[in-house]
Design a protein around this motif. Sequence first.
Motif, PDB file in Angstrom:
ATOM      1  N   UNK A 289       1.159  -0.976  -0.118  1.00 19.80           N
ATOM      2  CA  UNK A 289       0.426  -0.126   0.506  1.00 19.80           C
ATOM      3  C   UNK A 289       0.704   1.199   0.058  1.00 19.80           C
ATOM      4  N   UNK A 290       2.049   1.259   1.146  1.00 19.68           N
ATOM      5  CA  UNK A 290       2.629   1.784   1.040  1.00 19.68           C
ATOM      6  C   UNK A 290       3.616   2.805  -0.292  1.00 19.68           C
ATOM      7  N   UNK A 291       3.985   1.508  -0.730  1.00 16.20           N
ATOM      8  CA  UNK A 291       4.836   1.153  -2.461  1.00 16.20           C
ATOM      9  C   UNK A 291       4.418   2.207  -3.692  1.00 16.20           C
TER      10      UNK A 291
ATOM     11  N   UNK B  18       8.978   3.895  -9.607  1.00 14.86           N
ATOM     12  CA  UNK B  18       8.292   3.545  -8.539  1.00 14.86           C
ATOM     13  C   UNK B  18       9.590   3.166  -7.462  1.00 14.86           C
ATOM     14  N   UNK B  19      10.669   3.288  -7.745  1.00  9.33           N
ATOM     15  CA  UNK B  19      11.582   2.769  -6.840  1.00  9.33           C
ATOM     16  C   UNK B  19      11.747   3.703  -5.431  1.00  9.33           C
ATOM     17  N   UNK B  20      12.020   4.916  -5.532  1.00 10.33           N
ATOM     18  CA  UNK B  20      12.193   5.983  -4.123  1.00 10.33           C
ATOM     19  C   UNK B  20      10.423   5.632  -3.449  1.00 10.33           C
ATOM     20  N   UNK B  21       9.881   5.715  -4.567  1.00 11.59           N
ATOM     21  CA  UNK B  21       8.234   5.591  -3.602  1.00 11.59           C
ATOM     22  C   UNK B  21       8.713   4.215  -2.710  1.00 11.59           C
ATOM     23  N   UNK B  22       9.025   3.167  -3.784  1.00  8.19           N
ATOM     24  CA  UNK B  22       8.951   2.089  -3.431  1.00  8.19           C
ATOM     25  C   UNK B  22       9.951   1.493  -2.161  1.00  8.19           C
ATOM     26  N   UNK B  23      11.112   2.066  -1.558  1.00  7.88           N
ATOM     27  CA  UNK B  23      12.254   2.098  -0.912  1.00  7.88           C
ATOM     28  C   UNK B  23      12.154   2.844   0.272  1.00  7.88           C
ATOM     29  N   UNK B  24      10.825   3.985  -0.152  1.00 10.14           N
ATOM     30  CA  UNK B  24      10.427   3.944   1.146  1.00 10.14           C
ATOM     31  C   UNK B  24       9.950   3.795   2.511  1.00 10.14           C
ATOM     32  N   UNK B  25       8.558   2.800   1.032  1.00  3.69           N
ATOM     33  CA  UNK B  25       7.722   2.022   1.953  1.00  3.69           C
ATOM     34  C   UNK B  25       8.615   0.372   2.820  1.00  3.69           C
ATOM     35  N   UNK B  26       9.478   0.273   2.184  1.00  2.53           N
ATOM     36  CA  UNK B  26      10.513  -0.695   2.506  1.00  2.53           C
ATOM     37  C   UNK B  26      11.498   0.021   3.757  1.00  2.53           C
ATOM     38  N   UNK B  27      12.010   1.269   3.928  1.00  2.00           N
ATOM     39  CA  UNK B  27      12.484   1.685   5.010  1.00  2.00           C
ATOM     40  C   UNK B  27      12.044   2.222   5.770  1.00  2.00           C
ATOM     41  N   UNK B  28      10.802   2.372   5.781  1.00  2.00           N
ATOM     42  CA  UNK B  28       9.519   2.402   6.924  1.00  2.00           C
ATOM     43  C   UNK B  28       9.587   1.257   7.706  1.00  2.00           C
ATOM     44  N   UNK B  29       9.538   0.046   7.200  1.00  3.48           N
ATOM     45  CA  UNK B  29       8.926  -1.258   7.096  1.00  3.48           C
ATOM     46  C   UNK B  29      10.065  -2.001   8.040  1.00  3.48           C
ATOM     47  N   UNK B  30      10.948  -1.127   7.654  1.00  2.00           N
ATOM     48  CA  UNK B  30      12.407  -1.897   8.343  1.00  2.00           C
ATOM     49  C   UNK B  30      12.356  -1.444   9.553  1.00  2.00           C
TER      50      UNK B  30
END
Length: 446
Positions: free
Chosen positions: A308-310, A330-342
């Motif tokens: 959802x965040x990605x 979408x790589x920047x948005x996906x990275x932000x979503x993964x960084x938030x999860x991490x």
Amino acid sequence: MRTGATTSQGPTRPPGGMADRVRRGAVQQATLRTHNLSEVLRAVVEAPEAPTRARIASALGVTRATASDLVDRLIAAGLLVELEQEALGRAGRPGMLLGVGTRAVVGLGLEVQVDHLAVRATDLTGASVAEAHRPGDYRGSDPRVVARQLARLAAPIVEGLDGGPHAPGSGPVVGACVSVPALLDQGLVRLAPNLGWQDVDLAALIAADDALQGIAVRVGNDADLSARAEVQARAHAEGTPRAAQSFLYVAGEVGIGGAIVVDGEVSAGRGGWSGEIGHAVIDRSGPRCGCGATGCLETYAGRDAITDAAGLPRDTPVAELAAAASTGPRRNRVRRALDTAAEALGVAVATALNLVDVEHVVLGGVYGALFEHLEGGIRAQITTRVLAARWAEVAVSRAVAGPDAAVTGAGLRVLDDVVRDPSLWMGEARPPSIRRRGPGPSAPRP
């Protein structure tokens, strides 16, 4: 007063006559034999390298003759097999290497997950003998319908293994365990938030289906069972003895499961409810979770939360999610979503480590596939928040049991009963009540 002590009225004697003492002696001898059989089978099952009779005798502290007799009985039952002669770099007579019989007994693992059903017949080594998968969306599902679908998915595997549910004679399926992402209480599914289930006797629903007639069914938590499979997989892949393994296991799916392993055993807690790390609070003012609370870890680091965040569909395969973090618009948005999860995962994991005092974190489920994108953020939080980290480094590693760890662990959970008491599956020692299928309706349930 100790039996046999002398008093003014003469020596006391154990109650009962000679026949009673003989019977007690026979029971004690049978118990010792059962224990020794279990220890020998366990030694081969858990050995990182194939042992010989001599090595088993040395490890267990018994004579070679005793070890050889026990091994021969297990070979006759098909639970062990001889492989080949060991290669000696010294003078002497080489021994025969021993392995696990892979078809004498199998445990039937069943799995209910939010996005799929799975069945796997597992042998004593943890290897798959047969398996089947069925994708689907089981949010808000009817447990009776799901139980029927799962039993029907298992039916061809059971029939292929032992000739069908009404075949005469003994079959290799010794029981079944169903993995479910839920809080369990004496085998009942008390709460499975992501499935929408509450107070469901899932084992009874599955066992009642004609496809599994006569097979004892139990239920286990998916993260606990995955951790059980991880212990065995690490023992074989890395040569790490089971008793030397202690770690916090965290598995990401739609929900997030956790398990604590200490000295090779999953610590379930007093009621079997430990490890619910997915509902650790990250922000009490955060999003509403399916459990009814707010700000749970699942709302930041569950698979749905990440996609959802990605800005990706929830059914996006995890491999595509990982690829989207490296390339594409979408790589920047996906990275932000993964960084938030991490970051959220790191906070929850650090809190757990401060409580349980283990020095290893294992990431399974979708987190295994996303490991490279999550590891750094998790480590950063551990370094900052775990008090003991400055003196004892915490290892963070990817799970090695594979994507089907829960259903593998379910099969191994059944086979633990065989290792605990092999005599029940050894010819003349097998009681009539389990002669055809397994431990029968009186088998212990978690």
